[in-house]
Motif scaffolding. Structure first.
Motif, PDB file in Angstrom:
ATOM      1  N   TRP A   1      -1.851   7.494   7.059  1.00 15.66           N
ATOM      2  CA  TRP A   1      -1.746   6.036   7.168  1.00 15.66           C
ATOM      3  C   TRP A   1      -2.909   5.427   7.957  1.00 15.66           C
ATOM      4  O   TRP A   1      -3.361   4.328   7.646  1.00 15.66           O
ATOM      5  CB  TRP A   1      -0.398   5.634   7.765  1.00 15.66           C
ATOM      6  N   LYS A   2      -3.397   6.144   8.950  1.00 14.88           N
ATOM      7  CA  LYS A   2      -4.561   5.639   9.694  1.00 14.88           C
ATOM      8  C   LYS A   2      -5.745   5.446   8.755  1.00 14.88           C
ATOM      9  O   LYS A   2      -6.393   4.396   8.752  1.00 14.88           O
ATOM     10  CB  LYS A   2      -4.955   6.618  10.809  1.00 14.88           C
ATOM     11  N   ILE A   3      -6.025   6.476   7.948  1.00 17.19           N
ATOM     12  CA  ILE A   3      -7.147   6.399   7.005  1.00 17.19           C
ATOM     13  C   ILE A   3      -6.902   5.293   5.982  1.00 17.19           C
ATOM     14  O   ILE A   3      -7.796   4.501   5.664  1.00 17.19           O
ATOM     15  CB  ILE A   3      -7.354   7.759   6.304  1.00 17.19           C
ATOM     16  N   ALA A   4      -5.687   5.216   5.445  1.00 15.34           N
ATOM     17  CA  ALA A   4      -5.370   4.209   4.422  1.00 15.34           C
ATOM     18  C   ALA A   4      -5.542   2.794   4.952  1.00 15.34           C
ATOM     19  O   ALA A   4      -6.089   1.927   4.256  1.00 15.34           O
ATOM     20  CB  ALA A   4      -3.945   4.409   3.911  1.00 15.34           C
ATOM     21  N   LYS A   5      -5.114   2.552   6.175  1.00 12.05           N
ATOM     22  CA  LYS A   5      -5.248   1.207   6.761  1.00 12.05           C
ATOM     23  C   LYS A   5      -6.728   0.860   6.964  1.00 12.05           C
ATOM     24  O   LYS A   5      -7.138  -0.277   6.746  1.00 12.05           O
ATOM     25  CB  LYS A   5      -4.492   1.113   8.092  1.00 12.05           C
ATOM     26  N   GLN A   6      -7.526   1.839   7.364  1.00 14.00           N
ATOM     27  CA  GLN A   6      -8.965   1.596   7.515  1.00 14.00           C
ATOM     28  C   GLN A   6      -9.587   1.238   6.166  1.00 14.00           C
ATOM     29  O   GLN A   6     -10.389   0.309   6.063  1.00 14.00           O
ATOM     30  CB  GLN A   6      -9.658   2.828   8.085  1.00 14.00           C
ATOM     31  N   LEU A   7      -9.197   1.967   5.117  1.00 14.96           N
ATOM     32  CA  LEU A   7      -9.730   1.698   3.775  1.00 14.96           C
ATOM     33  C   LEU A   7      -9.298   0.329   3.280  1.00 14.96           C
ATOM     34  O   LEU A   7     -10.088  -0.420   2.716  1.00 14.96           O
ATOM     35  CB  LEU A   7      -9.259   2.763   2.784  1.00 14.96           C
ATOM     36  N   ASP A   8      -8.027   0.001   3.466  1.00 12.94           N
ATOM     37  CA  ASP A   8      -7.496  -1.259   2.969  1.00 12.94           C
ATOM     38  C   ASP A   8      -8.165  -2.443   3.659  1.00 12.94           C
ATOM     39  O   ASP A   8      -8.385  -3.488   3.053  1.00 12.94           O
ATOM     40  CB  ASP A   8      -5.980  -1.305   3.176  1.00 12.94           C
ATOM     41  N   ALA A   9      -8.505  -2.272   4.915  1.00 17.92           N
ATOM     42  CA  ALA A   9      -9.134  -3.361   5.669  1.00 17.92           C
ATOM     43  C   ALA A   9     -10.607  -3.531   5.313  1.00 17.92           C
ATOM     44  O   ALA A   9     -11.140  -4.637   5.365  1.00 17.92           O
ATOM     45  CB  ALA A   9      -8.977  -3.104   7.158  1.00 17.92           C
ATOM     46  N   SER A  10     -11.275  -2.426   4.960  1.00 18.50           N
ATOM     47  CA  SER A  10     -12.725  -2.499   4.795  1.00 18.50           C
ATOM     48  C   SER A  10     -13.226  -2.343   3.366  1.00 18.50           C
ATOM     49  O   SER A  10     -14.375  -2.612   3.091  1.00 18.50           O
ATOM     50  CB  SER A  10     -13.388  -1.422   5.659  1.00 18.50           C
ATOM     51  N   LYS A  11     -12.382  -1.896   2.450  1.00 20.15           N
ATOM     52  CA  LYS A  11     -12.818  -1.650   1.075  1.00 20.15           C
ATOM     53  C   LYS A  11     -11.964  -2.428   0.086  1.00 20.15           C
ATOM     54  O   LYS A  11     -10.873  -2.865   0.415  1.00 20.15           O
ATOM     55  CB  LYS A  11     -12.716  -0.152   0.722  1.00 20.15           C
ATOM     56  N   GLN A  12     -12.472  -2.563  -1.122  1.00 15.44           N
ATOM     57  CA  GLN A  12     -11.740  -3.243  -2.173  1.00 15.44           C
ATOM     58  C   GLN A  12     -11.026  -2.194  -3.026  1.00 15.44           C
ATOM     59  O   GLN A  12     -11.533  -1.745  -4.042  1.00 15.44           O
ATOM     60  CB  GLN A  12     -12.706  -4.066  -3.033  1.00 15.44           C
ATOM     61  N   LEU A  13      -9.842  -1.770  -2.568  1.00 16.71           N
ATOM     62  CA  LEU A  13      -9.108  -0.745  -3.292  1.00 16.71           C
ATOM     63  C   LEU A  13      -8.649  -1.291  -4.638  1.00 16.71           C
ATOM     64  O   LEU A  13      -8.112  -2.393  -4.716  1.00 16.71           O
ATOM     65  CB  LEU A  13      -7.891  -0.275  -2.492  1.00 16.71           C
TER      66      LEU A  13
ATOM     67  N   LEU B 277       0.862  -1.173   0.000  1.00 12.46           N
ATOM     68  CA  LEU B 277       0.000   0.000   0.000  1.00 12.46           C
ATOM     69  C   LEU B 277       0.905   1.233   0.000  1.00 12.46           C
ATOM     70  O   LEU B 277       1.886   1.295   0.738  1.00 12.46           O
ATOM     71  CB  LEU B 277      -0.855  -0.019   1.272  1.00 12.46           C
ATOM     72  N   TRP B 278       0.593   2.216  -0.867  1.00  5.01           N
ATOM     73  CA  TRP B 278       1.313   3.484  -0.920  1.00  5.01           C
ATOM     74  C   TRP B 278       0.370   4.582  -0.444  1.00  5.01           C
ATOM     75  O   TRP B 278      -0.790   4.609  -0.838  1.00  5.01           O
ATOM     76  CB  TRP B 278       1.766   3.801  -2.348  1.00  5.01           C
ATOM     77  N   VAL B 279       0.898   5.489   0.386  1.00  4.70           N
ATOM     78  CA  VAL B 279       0.078   6.538   0.976  1.00  4.70           C
ATOM     79  C   VAL B 279       0.800   7.870   0.839  1.00  4.70           C
ATOM     80  O   VAL B 279       2.004   7.955   1.068  1.00  4.70           O
ATOM     81  CB  VAL B 279      -0.201   6.235   2.467  1.00  4.70           C
ATOM     82  N   ALA B 280       0.048   8.915   0.456  1.00  2.70           N
ATOM     83  CA  ALA B 280       0.670  10.219   0.259  1.00  2.70           C
ATOM     84  C   ALA B 280      -0.152  11.337   0.878  1.00  2.70           C
ATOM     85  O   ALA B 280      -1.371  11.258   0.973  1.00  2.70           O
ATOM     86  CB  ALA B 280       0.839  10.501  -1.240  1.00  2.70           C
ATOM     87  N   SER B 281       0.571  12.390   1.257  1.00  2.00           N
ATOM     88  CA  SER B 281      -0.042  13.674   1.560  1.00  2.00           C
ATOM     89  C   SER B 281       0.146  14.516   0.300  1.00  2.00           C
ATOM     90  O   SER B 281       0.671  14.029  -0.705  1.00  2.00           O
ATOM     91  CB  SER B 281       0.653  14.332   2.756  1.00  2.00           C
ATOM     92  N   ARG B 282      -0.229  15.770   0.355  1.00  2.00           N
ATOM     93  CA  ARG B 282      -0.073  16.631  -0.820  1.00  2.00           C
ATOM     94  C   ARG B 282       1.389  16.713  -1.273  1.00  2.00           C
ATOM     95  O   ARG B 282       1.682  16.800  -2.451  1.00  2.00           O
ATOM     96  CB  ARG B 282      -0.595  18.024  -0.477  1.00  2.00           C
ATOM     97  N   GLY B 283       2.313  16.646  -0.318  1.00  2.00           N
ATOM     98  CA  GLY B 283       3.737  16.796  -0.630  1.00  2.00           C
ATOM     99  C   GLY B 283       4.414  15.584  -1.231  1.00  2.00           C
ATOM    100  O   GLY B 283       5.495  15.692  -1.797  1.00  2.00           O
ATOM    101  N   GLY B 284       3.835  14.410  -1.111  1.00  4.56           N
ATOM    102  CA  GLY B 284       4.459  13.213  -1.683  1.00  4.56           C
ATOM    103  C   GLY B 284       4.150  11.959  -0.880  1.00  4.56           C
ATOM    104  O   GLY B 284       3.394  11.984   0.098  1.00  4.56           O
ATOM    105  N   TRP B 285       4.749  10.834  -1.332  1.00  6.00           N
ATOM    106  CA  TRP B 285       4.541   9.552  -0.659  1.00  6.00           C
ATOM    107  C   TRP B 285       5.136   9.610   0.740  1.00  6.00           C
ATOM    108  O   TRP B 285       6.219  10.126   0.945  1.00  6.00           O
ATOM    109  CB  TRP B 285       5.193   8.420  -1.459  1.00  6.00           C
ATOM    110  N   ARG B 286       4.410   9.023   1.700  1.00  8.96           N
ATOM    111  CA  ARG B 286       4.846   9.038   3.106  1.00  8.96           C
ATOM    112  C   ARG B 286       5.302   7.657   3.532  1.00  8.96           C
ATOM    113  O   ARG B 286       4.694   6.649   3.179  1.00  8.96           O
ATOM    114  CB  ARG B 286       3.674   9.452   4.009  1.00  8.96           C
ATOM    115  N   LYS B 287       6.394   7.634   4.316  1.00  9.75           N
ATOM    116  CA  LYS B 287       6.851   6.363   4.880  1.00  9.75           C
ATOM    117  C   LYS B 287       5.765   5.840   5.811  1.00  9.75           C
ATOM    118  O   LYS B 287       5.047   6.610   6.440  1.00  9.75           O
ATOM    119  CB  LYS B 287       8.159   6.553   5.639  1.00  9.75           C
ATOM    120  N   GLU B 288       5.683   4.516   5.899  1.00  8.22           N
ATOM    121  CA  GLU B 288       4.622   3.929   6.719  1.00  8.22           C
ATOM    122  C   GLU B 288       4.793   4.331   8.177  1.00  8.22           C
ATOM    123  O   GLU B 288       5.858   4.177   8.765  1.00  8.22           O
ATOM    124  CB  GLU B 288       4.605   2.411   6.593  1.00  8.22           C
TER     125      GLU B 288
END
Length: 199
Positions: A103-115, A85-96
């Protein structure tokens, strides 16, 4: 404060650069953004929305348009590949780092949605604890406004209809749609002066 305009300037000229004026970016003190802990990642164009007034001549009256609400939060992007999973803010990709909001939002999405695989989904994290507008939420939420496909050549942003189909299939929400139809004079200004449909 009233000042004289520079010589040779005309009504409608953008004088921001001449006067050294930049767009105010409200600090994200209310959320854990994790500082500048960035990493290199897949192709993801920098995304910034310009004001309608600056480019309204690009559109023609009676042209079919989709007008969406600009939410007040923090920009977010997520991309799922076979490997990770890759996650970014406006400035660029963020380290996990699960202590930061992206990352909190991304992990919630990855667990509950079909990205969808291989697509960069651009969204806005908004609500309680993000900025001064809480939109009636008790926790931060995300809504998406664009999708980038970097799989071919320089890549491309998907059209609105295709984006909405992908979001619906994945069970993800888009930013609110304020209008679909033919563009009329003054429509954007009228919609932009209203209250949020989420508040």
């Amino acid at each position: 404060l009233l000042v004289n305009a520079p010589e040779l300037s005309a009504v409608g000229d953008d004088l921001a650069e001449a006067w050294g004026i930049g767009k105010y970016e409200e600090p994200d003190d209310q959320i854990q953004t994790g500082g500048a802990d960035f990493e290199l990642g897949p192709q993801k164009p920098y995304y910034d929305i310009e004001q309608w007034r600056k480019y309204k001549t690009v559109f023609h009256l009676d042209e079919q348009v989709y007008i969406t609400e600009k939410l007040h939060g923090t920009q977010f992007a997520v991309m799922k590949t076979e490997e990770r999973l890759w996650v970014a803010s406006r400035g660029g990709w963020r380290k996990e780092d699960e202590s930061i909001i992206y990352w909190k939002i991304a992990k919630q999405l990855d667990a509950s949605k079909q990205l969808p695989l291989g697509l960069v989904l651009y969204g806005e994290i908004y609500g309680a604890g993000v900025q001064d507008l809480k939109y009636g939420t008790k926790t931060p939420e995300v809504r998406f406004f664009d999708i980038f496909d970097g799989s071919k050549g320089e890549g491309e942003f998907l059209g609105y209809v295709q984006m909405m189909q992908i979001l619906e299939t994945a069970g993800l929400l888009s930013v609110p749609v304020l209008f679909r139809g033919k563009l009329t004079d003054g429509l954007v200004e009228e919609l932009g002066s209203g209250t949020s449909v989420l508040a």
